[in-house]
Scaffold this motif. Structure first.
Motif, short mmCIF file in Angstrom:
data_model
loop_
_atom_site.label_atom_id
_atom_site.label_comp_id
_atom_site.label_asym_id
_atom_site.label_seq_id
_atom_site.Cartn_x
_atom_site.Cartn_y
_atom_site.Cartn_z
N PRO A 188 -53.87 36.44 -24.54
CA PRO A 188 -54.09 35.73 -23.18
C PRO A 188 -53.42 36.32 -22.09
CG PRO A 188 -53.73 34.12 -25.08
CD PRO A 188 -53.45 35.57 -25.53
N HIS A 189 -52.15 36.44 -22.38
CA HIS A 189 -51.10 37.10 -21.15
C HIS A 189 -51.74 38.64 -20.64
CE1 HIS A 189 -48.48 34.11 -22.51
NE2 HIS A 189 -47.81 34.21 -21.46
N ALA A 190 -52.16 39.39 -21.55
CA ALA A 190 -52.60 40.79 -21.36
C ALA A 190 -53.67 40.56 -20.63
CB ALA A 190 -52.70 41.43 -22.66
N LYS A 202 -47.78 31.85 -14.76
CA LYS A 202 -47.53 30.26 -14.55
C LYS A 202 -48.42 29.85 -15.80
CE LYS A 202 -47.67 28.16 -10.40
NZ LYS A 202 -48.16 27.63 -9.13
N TYR A 203 -48.20 28.30 -16.04
CA TYR A 203 -48.57 27.83 -17.13
C TYR A 203 -48.87 26.33 -17.03
CZ TYR A 203 -46.19 31.71 -19.61
OH TYR A 203 -45.91 32.98 -19.91
N ASN A 204 -49.93 25.78 -17.61
CA ASN A 204 -50.11 24.54 -17.54
C ASN A 204 -49.52 23.40 -18.46
OD1 ASN A 204 -51.37 24.44 -20.08
ND2 ASN A 204 -53.43 24.83 -19.56
N ASN A 246 -48.82 24.44 -21.87
CA ASN A 246 -48.27 25.58 -22.00
C ASN A 246 -49.25 26.82 -22.21
OD1 ASN A 246 -45.71 27.05 -21.98
ND2 ASN A 246 -45.56 27.34 -24.11
N GLN A 247 -50.39 26.65 -21.70
CA GLN A 247 -51.35 27.74 -21.74
C GLN A 247 -51.38 28.62 -20.30
OE1 GLN A 247 -54.99 25.19 -22.10
NE2 GLN A 247 -55.14 25.93 -24.27
N VAL A 248 -51.05 29.95 -20.49
CA VAL A 248 -51.14 30.53 -19.29
C VAL A 248 -52.56 30.52 -18.54
CG1 VAL A 248 -51.97 32.78 -20.33
CG2 VAL A 248 -50.59 33.14 -18.32
N VAL A 249 -52.20 30.17 -17.01
CA VAL A 249 -53.23 30.21 -15.96
C VAL A 249 -53.30 30.90 -14.87
CG1 VAL A 249 -53.53 27.40 -16.85
CG2 VAL A 249 -51.96 28.14 -14.87
#
Length: 420
Positions: free
Chosen positions: A162-164, A270-272, A275-278
């Motif tokens: 997800p980050h990549a 930034k995360y929601n 803790n999911q990357v948004v």
């Protein structure tokens, strides 16, 4: 009323004072009534995290006629090196033009790319907003991403999928917008020709070669890897020449303005609440270069991903990047030739030597855990201290694992052979 003060004068250059920050904020916020109450500074990076510049985090409290209450702001000052990393290192970066180049990127190029994307409804920031760019002092005052909820990922663990993909999506938009801008005005980025390897400066050749020599020496001592160590030794006289060659833009390639130094520590996420990357912001724009976008991909994949993702999923990630690049170009109504996926893969293969550099030299420097000796000044020397640091870099557990996997892969692809 308290007088302006700062917590740690050692982390700020002598020219930075109350008047400087006050004038910067007045201009940036469009309010000439701003008056600084206090400001405090602290280091924004730890030793070993940044070899290129001095980063200071600045907290400011101020008043203005437009607000009854005291206002505050958080900023990052990026300034040229001092202390141990002074004359020699500054001269090396000056030969690259990195400080002046990044100032131009924040002052002119990034706003241009932002305007291109804004026309098709893309309003998210790709890079931090600059409060003040200062050519005289070779410095930039930026909004503090940390204070806006952005965090740095763990560079030594690597980025997961997800980050990549978040990084690749924004990178594709930056690349596409630059290609569009250049099609509207050919030669727009002609001056952006001083990447990590370039034909204008050999100031860091010693750094590249000493890193490769250390890698070759240690790999040669591994049972079953003697042949790869021998090939790395044979690459030494050609290493920087091949680096320059692969960085040069080719007429048959699809060229863009690359980030040029895209690795985990040059991104913040930034995360929601789950803790999911948004979101992600890309920064450190000293090496933005007009060349193949695959340069950014090789570098990013071989420095910043988790080991599992790097070994098993790069094809999927190339495809994901390509889809975002193509879709953005189509949204922009780009009139140039968009490469097919197959053509893009050919380009990716043709620039694959950059994956070798990223693996044997760049990543060992980036995820080094020996911060006691870590400095660029040390890495430009060939003494016992620098040898100790390089030995620690290559003997890092992750580096050993990656080298043992990828050196045979690179060899099978002919990337360790001497080229015509």
């Amino acid at each position: 009323m308290p007088s302006p003060e700062l917590a740690d004068t050692s982390v700020l250059p002598a020219w930075f004072n109350t008047s400087y920050i006050q004038n910067a904020l007045r201009s940036y916020l469009g309010d000439d009534t701003i008056k600084i109450l206090t400001y405090k500074a602290s280091p924004a990076s730890a030793k070993g995290d940044n070899y290129v510049c001095i980063l200071s985090r600045i907290f400011v409290e101020y008043t203005s006629k437009s607000h009854q209450d005291t206002q505050s702001g958080n900023y990052i000052l990026k300034a040229t090196l001092n202390g141990e990393n002074s004359d020699e290192i500054k001269a090396a970066f000056d030969s690259y033009g990195t400080y002046d180049h990044e100032i131009e990127m924040y002052d002119k190029v990034s706003p241009k790319i932002r305007d291109v994307l804004k026309k098709v409804g893309y309003l998210e920031d790709l890079v931090p907003k600059a409060v003040k760019v200062d050519p005289e002092h070779q410095s930039i005052l930026l909004e503090d991403l940390n204070a806006m909820g952005y965090k740095m990922a763990n560079v030594r663990a690597g980025l997961d999928e997800p980050h990549a993909k978040m990084v690749l999506k924004k990178l594709a938009k930056m690349h596409a917008a630059s290609a569009f801008a250049n099609s509207e005005k050919p030669g727009t980025f002609k001056r952006c020709d001083k990447g990590i390897f370039n034909k204008h400066s050999s100031a860091f050749d010693k750094f590249f070669n000493l890193n490769l020599e250390a890698c070759a020496r240690i790999v040669s001592s591994w049972e079953g890897y003697e042949t790869y160590g021998e090939k790395l030794f044979k690459l030494l006289p050609h290493f920087t020449k091949y680096g320059v060659r692969v960085m040069e833009p080719k007429d048959h390639h699809f060229n863009v303005l690359t980030h040029g130094d895209l690795w985990s520590n040059n991104t913040m996420f930034k995360y929601n609440e789950s803790n999911q990357v948004v979101d992600v912001i890309l920064f450190d724009l000293q090496f933005c270069t007009w060349t193949s976008p695959t340069i950014d991909l090789h570098y990013f994949f071989h420095t910043s991903l988790t080991d599992d993702l790097r070994i098993n999923n790069t094809e999927e990630l190339v495809h994901y990047y390509y889809q975002n690049l193509r879709d953005t170009l189509q949204d922009l109504k780009f009139t140039g030739k968009i490469p097919t996926l197959q053509e893009f893969w050919v380009e990716y293969i043709e620039t694959a030597f950059y994956a070798v550099y990223s693996t044997v030299s760049a990543q060992p420097t980036m995820i080094n855990e020996d911060t006691e000796d870590a400095s660029l000044n040390c890495l430009l020397k060939d003494d016992e201290r620098s040898k100790r640091l390089r030995n620690a870099m290559v003997n890092n557990v992750r580096i050993r694992k990656n080298l043992k996997h990828f050196l045979p892969v690179f060899d099978r692809r002919g990337l360790l052979d001497i080229q015509p």
